[in-house]
Design an enzyme around this catalytic site. Structure first.
Site: not given
Length: 507
Positions: A341, A367-369
């Site tokens: 994810t 959150s990698r975004v």
């Protein structure tokens, strides 16, 4: 008498002249062994992986799916009551890969993983079918994740933003509010142009009935589909459920629409696959899971994507849920899904029992975004929020050992305490982005530093009511999605005017 004979002869001649011989070919096998929902079938040498098989039992046709293709045998899972099938029963291959009905007809319905209605609202009126298994879109077809999915949950939208096309894991022990986050997110999609699919894997039917009632009351079933493989269903249906839900989502994504899909939960999905694999005599690996359990979830979650404009511009946002045992993130299935994810929302028992709900741990959640999935207004006010939340917990741990604190540390502790009070949110009450921007703006600009910490939530609730009466600034934030000088001035004036009306709350 002769006339009757002539009439019969004429009738026979007509029947014979109209008779056409049509050769049909079908692949037929026999059940060699059946137990625990698994059938071993001989004679189907041309069977395909994931092909639908029809078991011709004395009680009617029962569907199955080919999973093991061996030299002389086919291992199949039965998608129905396997006790009705006997050894020696005929099995016919259909030459069709497992597929489910899709289309606008699935919206507002509660279905099983085969697309059969469970809500008593009649047959599903659709002629469109999508394969359950499908190769994920390639890199060339994808676009970067930029548009936000507003969850309506303050702590998530500020610190762990989710974008359209992202895969964000919700992870934590049982009974900490993982499903609550998912349901609140669905409710908050009203008017956001987002279809929602909730896949319940191994959940109690009574729990899902309660969720359907809540979604109906909130008007969310108008854009939501529920795919239910209940706790009483066979492992085969639990295994298929998330792929079936994803196929339904892909129909809307292919049309250029945005879809949110929730898998609740993939821990039970992995257990059902382990059960099937062990019954099919596949070699067990770590924790008795089969060697391809990582691929089981990666091929599912890779189908979540944001397509570029040349391919329709649709998106599938996935929120898989994983249940941990005693907060152990290093267990096999949690580490697998974390690595697939684009970030995780970690719910911590200590925070939950202290009354911080949702109990989101700011340090272990990511959150990698990141801020790419936030509107400019939220980005401006929530930029340092995650860092402040993590720092507060560290400072609070040290502060309890010493009483002599300098003014700067006291201010940070006060600000952090207010922040955690603001993060508290009741279930089924998602908050609009504009109101979130309003409360964070008030906090980060020190406009509520003179409000006692224990009255922060009272202050917040009263501020929202006041803002609703003077909603010009909220409409401006919703329209512009950023804080310019005009909105900055209006926000400060709104808060100042409000504080004059509630001087009893101020120190």
């Amino acid at each position: 008498m002769s006339s009757t004979k002539d009439f019969i002869i004429e009738q026979l001649k007509e029947e014979i002249s109209g008779f056409k011989v049509e050769a049909s070919e079908k692949s037929v096998g026999r059940v060699l062994k059946i137990s625990d929902g698994i059938a071993l079938v001989s004679g189907l040498s041309e069977a395909m992986m994931s092909e639908i098989l029809k078991f011709k039992s004395a009680h009617g046709d029962i569907s199955g799916v080919a999973l093991n293709l061996e030299e002389n045998l086919v291992g199949a899972i039965v998608l129905g009551d396997f006790t009705l099938i006997k050894e020696g029963d005929e099995v016919v291959s259909t030459k069709r890969i497992l597929e489910v009905p899709v289309g606008e007809a699935v919206i507002g319905r509660v279905l099983n993983p085969l697309g059969e209605p469970l809500d008593g609202k009649g047959k599903l009126e659709t002629t469109i079918f999508y394969p359950v298994e499908k190769i994920a879109p390639g890199v060339i077809t994808r676009a970067s994740v930029k548009e936000p999915v507003q969850t309506g949950i303050k702590a998530i939208d500020a610190m762990i933003p989710i974008g359209r096309g992202q895969r964000e894991l919700i992870i934590g022990d049982r009974q900490l509010g993982k499903t609550a986050i998912a349901i609140d997110t669905i409710i908050n999609q009203k008017g956001q142009n987002m279809k929602c699919i909730y896949v319940a894997i191994g959940q109690k039917e009574s729990k899902i009935a309660g969720i359907v009632t809540k979604l109906t009351e909130a008007g969310a079933m108008d854009y939501t589909t529920i795919v239910l493989a209940g706790a009483s269903n066979p492992a085969s249906l639990l295994y298929i459920a998330p792929y079936a839900g994803c196929a339904m989502a892909e129909y809307f994504c292919d049309k250029g629409e945005d879809v949110l899909i929730i898998y609740d939960d993939l821990s039970k999905h992995a257990v059902s696959y382990r059960e099937i694999s062990l019954l099919l005599r596949r070699p067990p690996g770590r924790e008795a899971y089969p060697g391809d359990v990582f691929y089981l979830h990666s091929r599912l979650l890779e189908r979540a994507c944001k397509l570029n404009k040349d391919f329709g511009g649709g998106s599938i946002t996935a929120l898989p849920i994983i249940e941990t045992q005693a907060g152990d993130l290093s267990a096999y299935i949690p580490t697998n899904v974390i690595s697939i994810t684009d970030g995780q929302i970690f719910l911590e028992p200590d925070l939950f029992y202290k009354g911080n709900r949702p109990a989101i741990n700011a340090g272990l959640s990511v959150s990698r975004v990141g801020s790419s999935a936030q509107i400019k207004a939220m980005k401006k006010v929530a930029g340092k929020m995650r860092l402040e939340a993590a720092q507060y917990r560290e400072l609070a741990a040290f502060a309890q050992f010493g009483s002599d604190l300098d003014e700067d540390t006291k201010k940070k502790l006060d600000r952090g305490a207010r922040l955690y009070e603001i993060f508290k949110q009741d279930q089924y009450q998602p908050l609009s982005a504009a109101k979130q921007v309003l409360i964070y703006f008030t906090l980060v600009n020190g406009l509520m530093d003179n409000v006692p910490v224990d009255r922060t939530r009272e202050f917040e609730s009263a501020l929202y009511k006041y803002a609703d009466l003077n909603d010009e600034v909220l409409k401006l934030i919703a329209a512009k999605k950023e804080i310019d000088d005009e909105i900055d001035g209006k926000l400060r004036k709104l808060v100042a005017d409000f504080k004059e009306t509630i001087d009893y709350l101020i120190k």
